[in-house]
Design a protein around this motif. Structure first.
Motif, PDB file in Angstrom:
ATOM      1  N   GLN A 176     -18.747   5.555   3.041  1.00  0.00           N
ATOM      2  CA  GLN A 176     -17.387   5.025   3.120  1.00  0.00           C
ATOM      3  C   GLN A 176     -16.787   4.832   1.727  1.00  0.00           C
ATOM      4  O   GLN A 176     -17.469   4.455   0.783  1.00  0.00           O
ATOM      5  CB  GLN A 176     -17.372   3.675   3.837  1.00  0.00           C
ATOM      6  N   GLN A 177     -15.482   5.057   1.654  1.00  0.00           N
ATOM      7  CA  GLN A 177     -14.736   4.704   0.461  1.00  0.00           C
ATOM      8  C   GLN A 177     -14.544   3.184   0.430  1.00  0.00           C
ATOM      9  O   GLN A 177     -14.594   2.511   1.458  1.00  0.00           O
ATOM     10  CB  GLN A 177     -13.366   5.381   0.474  1.00  0.00           C
ATOM     11  N   ARG A 178     -14.281   2.656  -0.732  1.00  0.00           N
ATOM     12  CA  ARG A 178     -14.055   1.213  -0.841  1.00  0.00           C
ATOM     13  C   ARG A 178     -12.867   0.763   0.011  1.00  0.00           C
ATOM     14  O   ARG A 178     -12.893  -0.308   0.606  1.00  0.00           O
ATOM     15  CB  ARG A 178     -13.859   0.821  -2.310  1.00  0.00           C
ATOM     16  N   ILE A 179     -11.830   1.600   0.083  1.00  0.00           N
ATOM     17  CA  ILE A 179     -10.670   1.247   0.900  1.00  0.00           C
ATOM     18  C   ILE A 179     -11.057   1.160   2.378  1.00  0.00           C
ATOM     19  O   ILE A 179     -10.475   0.392   3.147  1.00  0.00           O
ATOM     20  CB  ILE A 179      -9.511   2.264   0.692  1.00  0.00           C
ATOM     21  N   GLU A 180     -12.068   1.930   2.778  1.00  0.00           N
ATOM     22  CA  GLU A 180     -12.538   1.878   4.163  1.00  0.00           C
ATOM     23  C   GLU A 180     -13.346   0.605   4.434  1.00  0.00           C
ATOM     24  O   GLU A 180     -13.297   0.045   5.526  1.00  0.00           O
ATOM     25  CB  GLU A 180     -13.348   3.129   4.481  1.00  0.00           C
ATOM     26  N   TRP A 181     -14.102   0.159   3.424  1.00  0.00           N
ATOM     27  CA  TRP A 181     -14.775  -1.137   3.555  1.00  0.00           C
ATOM     28  C   TRP A 181     -13.747  -2.250   3.701  1.00  0.00           C
ATOM     29  O   TRP A 181     -13.935  -3.197   4.490  1.00  0.00           O
ATOM     30  CB  TRP A 181     -15.681  -1.396   2.346  1.00  0.00           C
ATOM     31  N   VAL A 182     -12.655  -2.140   2.954  1.00  0.00           N
ATOM     32  CA  VAL A 182     -11.570  -3.113   3.104  1.00  0.00           C
ATOM     33  C   VAL A 182     -10.996  -3.042   4.509  1.00  0.00           C
ATOM     34  O   VAL A 182     -10.702  -4.063   5.142  1.00  0.00           O
ATOM     35  CB  VAL A 182     -10.470  -2.871   2.048  1.00  0.00           C
ATOM     36  N   VAL A 226      -9.888  -7.084  -3.288  1.00  0.00           N
ATOM     37  CA  VAL A 226      -9.249  -6.362  -2.184  1.00  0.00           C
ATOM     38  C   VAL A 226      -7.889  -5.840  -2.613  1.00  0.00           C
ATOM     39  O   VAL A 226      -7.545  -4.668  -2.370  1.00  0.00           O
ATOM     40  CB  VAL A 226      -9.108  -7.285  -0.949  1.00  0.00           C
ATOM     41  N   HIS A 227      -7.113  -6.674  -3.268  1.00  0.00           N
ATOM     42  CA  HIS A 227      -5.784  -6.258  -3.747  1.00  0.00           C
ATOM     43  C   HIS A 227      -5.907  -5.112  -4.740  1.00  0.00           C
ATOM     44  O   HIS A 227      -5.129  -4.142  -4.694  1.00  0.00           O
ATOM     45  CB  HIS A 227      -5.066  -7.445  -4.385  1.00  0.00           C
ATOM     46  N   GLU A 228      -6.882  -5.205  -5.620  1.00  0.00           N
ATOM     47  CA  GLU A 228      -7.105  -4.154  -6.616  1.00  0.00           C
ATOM     48  C   GLU A 228      -7.449  -2.825  -5.955  1.00  0.00           C
ATOM     49  O   GLU A 228      -6.931  -1.772  -6.336  1.00  0.00           O
ATOM     50  CB  GLU A 228      -8.232  -4.596  -7.546  1.00  0.00           C
ATOM     51  N   ILE A 229      -8.316  -2.864  -4.948  1.00  0.00           N
ATOM     52  CA  ILE A 229      -8.734  -1.640  -4.247  1.00  0.00           C
ATOM     53  C   ILE A 229      -7.550  -1.031  -3.507  1.00  0.00           C
ATOM     54  O   ILE A 229      -7.323   0.193  -3.567  1.00  0.00           O
ATOM     55  CB  ILE A 229      -9.880  -1.945  -3.269  1.00  0.00           C
ATOM     56  N   GLU A 230      -6.782  -1.857  -2.824  1.00  0.00           N
ATOM     57  CA  GLU A 230      -5.634  -1.345  -2.066  1.00  0.00           C
ATOM     58  C   GLU A 230      -4.571  -0.767  -2.992  1.00  0.00           C
ATOM     59  O   GLU A 230      -3.980   0.279  -2.699  1.00  0.00           O
ATOM     60  CB  GLU A 230      -5.058  -2.465  -1.198  1.00  0.00           C
ATOM     61  N   THR A 231      -4.329  -1.411  -4.121  1.00  0.00           N
ATOM     62  CA  THR A 231      -3.338  -0.922  -5.076  1.00  0.00           C
ATOM     63  C   THR A 231      -3.793   0.402  -5.686  1.00  0.00           C
ATOM     64  O   THR A 231      -3.002   1.350  -5.803  1.00  0.00           O
ATOM     65  CB  THR A 231      -3.106  -1.957  -6.192  1.00  0.00           C
ATOM     66  N   SER A 232      -5.069   0.475  -6.060  1.00  0.00           N
ATOM     67  CA  SER A 232      -5.614   1.705  -6.642  1.00  0.00           C
ATOM     68  C   SER A 232      -5.549   2.858  -5.655  1.00  0.00           C
ATOM     69  O   SER A 232      -5.192   3.994  -6.021  1.00  0.00           O
ATOM     70  CB  SER A 232      -7.058   1.461  -7.084  1.00  0.00           C
ATOM     71  N   PHE A 233      -5.866   2.579  -4.402  1.00  0.00           N
ATOM     72  CA  PHE A 233      -5.834   3.634  -3.384  1.00  0.00           C
ATOM     73  C   PHE A 233      -4.418   4.143  -3.179  1.00  0.00           C
ATOM     74  O   PHE A 233      -4.185   5.355  -3.071  1.00  0.00           O
ATOM     75  CB  PHE A 233      -6.408   3.108  -2.070  1.00  0.00           C
ATOM     76  N   GLN A 234      -3.451   3.232  -3.137  1.00  0.00           N
ATOM     77  CA  GLN A 234      -2.070   3.644  -2.928  1.00  0.00           C
ATOM     78  C   GLN A 234      -1.578   4.513  -4.082  1.00  0.00           C
ATOM     79  O   GLN A 234      -0.866   5.498  -3.880  1.00  0.00           O
ATOM     80  CB  GLN A 234      -1.169   2.417  -2.774  1.00  0.00           C
ATOM     81  N   LYS A 235      -1.998   4.184  -5.298  1.00  0.00           N
ATOM     82  CA  LYS A 235      -1.612   5.006  -6.456  1.00  0.00           C
ATOM     83  C   LYS A 235      -2.221   6.394  -6.346  1.00  0.00           C
ATOM     84  O   LYS A 235      -1.579   7.395  -6.659  1.00  0.00           O
ATOM     85  CB  LYS A 235      -2.068   4.329  -7.745  1.00  0.00           C
ATOM     86  N   ARG A 236      -3.487   6.458  -5.904  1.00  0.00           N
ATOM     87  CA  ARG A 236      -4.155   7.746  -5.767  1.00  0.00           C
ATOM     88  C   ARG A 236      -3.476   8.592  -4.694  1.00  0.00           C
ATOM     89  O   ARG A 236      -3.325   9.807  -4.836  1.00  0.00           O
ATOM     90  CB  ARG A 236      -5.634   7.539  -5.434  1.00  0.00           C
ATOM     91  N   VAL A 237      -3.071   7.937  -3.603  1.00  0.00           N
ATOM     92  CA  VAL A 237      -2.408   8.639  -2.506  1.00  0.00           C
ATOM     93  C   VAL A 237      -1.078   9.219  -2.956  1.00  0.00           C
ATOM     94  O   VAL A 237      -0.762  10.388  -2.704  1.00  0.00           O
ATOM     95  CB  VAL A 237      -2.203   7.690  -1.309  1.00  0.00           C
TER      96      VAL A 237
END
Length: 271
Positions: A176-182, A226-237
């Motif tokens: 799983q990706q970290r965003i998926e753990w979230v 959690v906020h850091e992971i979600e923000t990083s994922f959104q930037k990558r997307v």
């Protein structure tokens, strides 16, 4: 004079989009096709619901295969050492061995949903000589767009876990990706907690057994993290040209946004 053994044709279902599309694609092309799902007992409720719907589409029962012992039994045998991409004992004990017992020594064509647009993909499957892998999507030039069309036209669509997850498999899967753990933390907090409680730290040696290399789930669930992971994922997307900002995760995960968790997944789990 003894008769030749019957050759069996089996699709191993994971609850994922590719194996589901393959089952539908082959339904009217191969007679006596068997469908099996290796049930670890550690699957998401969305996976079971999706398989129930697929049985209706196929008009045929999906054989559920169970391991000889539950996951926690093997975790004790391995002294708390969690499975990872190198050992993959969970796939071997909970998926491959039940499948091999079901097959026995019968000659079998095992149909695998690797697509024509990913022929380089590697994975972890049975190596028994009587189990012969077949790749119809590669042979027939079926791509991801075709898979999505098959799922849409059949009426089954994507599994609901695509709202927050990119692949099928156990709720604690180390791929799983970290965003998926979230996502697991938000959607199934009780399962997230169960996975967290499986992590261990040896206070004498400082060695840690965690699902994610270098980070425990206790650390990951901290609100700032959690906020850091979600923000990083959104930037990558949004850095992917074909994905607009605020695109629903179900569509994002359908295009396979990967992180540092690796791509050589267990085919019997993740197709």
């Amino acid at each position: 004079m003894s008769s030749q053994p019957r050759v069996r044709h089996i699709v191993s279902l994971s609850g994922g989009k590719d194996s589901t599309a393959l089952a539908i694609y082959l339904r009217d092309r191969i007679s006596d096709l068997e469908y099996v799902f290796c049930d670890t007992g550690e699957e998401l409720p969305e996976t079971y619901e999706y398989l129930d719907r697929l049985e209706t589409v196929l008009g045929k029962r999906i054989e559920r295969l169970n391991p000889e012992r539950p996951f926690k039994h093997y975790l004790e045998i391995y002294r708390g050492v969690l499975p990872d991409a190198r050992t993959r004992w969970c796939t071997r004990k909970l998926k491959i061995e039940p499948f091999e017992r079901f097959v026995g020594e019968d000659p079998v064509y095992n149909y695998i949903g690797i697509r024509a647009d990913e022929p380089h993909r590697k994975g972890y499957i049975s190596t028994k000589p009587n189990i012969i892998p077949k790749y119809p999507f590669i042979e027939d030039g079926i791509t991801k767009a075709d898979v999505m069309r098959i799922l849409e036209e059949s009426g089954i669509g994507l599994p609901e876990y695509y709202e927050w997850r990119s692949r099928s498999g156990c709720y604690f899967c180390f791929f799983q990706q970290r965003i998926e753990w979230v996502g697991l933390f938000r959607k199934h907090p009780e399962k997230f907690q169960q996975a967290l409680e499986m992590e261990k730290e040896d206070l004498e040696t400082g060695e840690r057994y965690t699902w994610i290399a270098g980070e425990s789930l206790k650390e990951l669930k901290d609100p700032k993290r959690v906020h850091e992971i979600e923000t990083s994922f959104q930037k990558r997307v949004t850095s992917i040209g074909s994905v607009a900002p605020n695109t629903p995760l179900a569509k994002v995960f359908a295009i396979d946004v990967n992180d540092d968790q690796g791509s050589e997944s267990c085919l019997i789990c993740h197709l």
